[in-house]
Design an enzyme around this catalytic site. Structure first.
Site, short mmCIF file in Angstrom:
data_model
loop_
_atom_site.label_atom_id
_atom_site.label_comp_id
_atom_site.label_asym_id
_atom_site.label_seq_id
_atom_site.Cartn_x
_atom_site.Cartn_y
_atom_site.Cartn_z
N LYS A 122 35.64 166.46 21.49
CA LYS A 122 35.32 166.82 19.16
C LYS A 122 35.47 167.96 19.94
O LYS A 122 35.80 169.29 18.43
CB LYS A 122 34.31 165.77 19.55
CG LYS A 122 34.66 164.75 18.99
CD LYS A 122 33.49 164.10 18.26
CE LYS A 122 31.83 164.65 19.45
NZ LYS A 122 31.65 163.51 20.41
N ARG B 38 26.81 160.60 12.93
CA ARG B 38 27.10 159.69 14.00
C ARG B 38 26.29 158.05 13.63
O ARG B 38 26.15 157.12 14.69
CB ARG B 38 25.85 159.46 15.23
CG ARG B 38 26.75 161.16 16.40
CD ARG B 38 25.98 160.86 16.69
NE ARG B 38 26.36 161.86 18.38
CZ ARG B 38 26.64 162.29 18.91
NH1 ARG B 38 25.74 163.83 18.45
NH2 ARG B 38 26.15 162.31 20.07
N ARG C 114 33.66 167.96 32.55
CA ARG C 114 33.63 169.33 31.85
C ARG C 114 32.21 169.86 32.18
O ARG C 114 31.32 169.80 32.69
CB ARG C 114 32.25 167.87 30.73
CG ARG C 114 32.46 168.92 29.43
CD ARG C 114 32.52 167.97 27.77
NE ARG C 114 31.40 167.04 28.03
CZ ARG C 114 30.80 166.57 26.79
NH1 ARG C 114 31.78 167.12 26.17
NH2 ARG C 114 29.70 165.84 26.47
N ARG D 19 26.84 169.85 31.40
CA ARG D 19 25.38 169.81 30.68
C ARG D 19 24.20 168.70 31.85
O ARG D 19 24.39 167.21 32.39
CB ARG D 19 25.98 168.81 29.72
CG ARG D 19 26.37 169.58 28.45
CD ARG D 19 27.00 169.12 27.43
NE ARG D 19 26.63 167.71 27.13
CZ ARG D 19 27.19 167.08 25.50
NH1 ARG D 19 27.67 167.68 25.35
NH2 ARG D 19 26.02 166.13 25.14
N ARG E 266 25.51 156.68 26.73
CA ARG E 266 26.10 156.88 25.38
C ARG E 266 27.17 156.50 24.64
O ARG E 266 27.30 156.76 23.25
CB ARG E 266 26.14 159.04 25.26
CG ARG E 266 25.07 159.52 25.08
CD ARG E 266 24.86 160.97 26.07
NE ARG E 266 25.94 161.72 26.03
CZ ARG E 266 26.71 162.28 26.36
NH1 ARG E 266 26.12 162.32 28.32
NH2 ARG E 266 27.56 163.77 26.70
#
Ligand code: AMP
Length: 226
Positions: free
Chosen positions: A17, A93, A130, A163, A174
């Site tokens: 995203k 969301r 990531r 992160r 999540r």
């Protein structure tokens, strides 16, 4: 003149995203608005608002709707977004947030909700690799797209880090939350003629091309929200 666009990028964490939202914001020359980035900056700035958001972010939980809707309402009433549009990344969301967004953007409507489609196994692999710039939000992958200089953002020179919420436990939490709260948005936008599901595999260019094609298709006369 590039007329801008109003696009939501939906998808599980790790679907790409952020990467696609940055590319689309350059393509349509509109701001990229990422609610997750807004909350992370508030946490880093140690503001009172950030301190309240931190416990949700660390646990991988959703920040309460009224807080997020307040933040997005404030941002979407600036001239740049009211005139040209926006790429929304991470918002809405929940269906409640989607309903609020419809009211916020009136009298305009959305051009497209791009649903980036990906399986859970690929998500877990991608998220472990990531890395993200703490200043401009640019995304990297230690597997196939590292910054040119380790730890330094190619775009703005900021610090590139993993992160805090990219731990396996928070990622699984999540993904569960996504199924429960966010997946219903797919049906909600489909029913309103705004959804395009796009395969989030292949190169970033391939995925952007698929989204732009869908935007053009939905902007064509006779297609789009009813
Ligand atoms: P993201 O960068 O989009 O993965 O968001 C990181 C975290 O910010 C999420 O796990 C939530 O805690 C919070 N967050 C971001 N956007 C929203 C939203 N629209 N509604 C609720 N919480 C959000």
């Amino acid at each position: 003149m590039n007329p801008g666009a109003r696009i939501i990028v939906l998808g599980k964490q790790g679907a790409g995203k952020g990467t696609q939202a940055v590319r689309l914001s350059h393509h349509y020359v509109v701001p990229h608005i990422a609610t997750g980035d807004t909350f992370r900056s508030a946490v880093r700035a140690r503001s009172e608002f950030g301190a309240r958001a931190k416990k949700y972010l660390d646990a991988g939980d959703l920040v309460p709707d009224d807080v997020v809707i307040g933040v997005v309402t404030e941002r979407l009433t600036h001239d740049d977004t009211t005139h040209r549009g926006f790429i929304l990344d991470g918002f809405p969301r929940t269906v409640h947030q989607a309903e609020a967004l419809t009211t916020i953007v009136e009298p305009h409507h959305l051009d497209l909700v791009a649903n980036l489609d990906i399986d859970d196994g690929t998500v877990l692999r991608r998220l472990a690799a990531r890395r993200v710039c703490t200043d401009c939000g640019a995304n990297y992958s230690v597997d196939d797209n590292p910054p040119r200089v380790r730890g330094i953002c190619d775009v703005c020179g900021g610090e590139v880090v993993q992160r805090d919420d990219d731990t396996e436990t928070a990622i699984r939490r999540r993904l569960e939350l996504y199924e429960r709260s966010t997946a219903p948005l797919i049906d909600w936008y489909h029913d309103r003629g705004l959804l395009a599901t796009v395969a989030a595999t292949g190169s970033p260019d391939d995925v952007t091309d698929r989204v732009v094609l869908e935007v053009n298709r939905h902007k064509a006369p006779g297609v789009g929200p009813s």
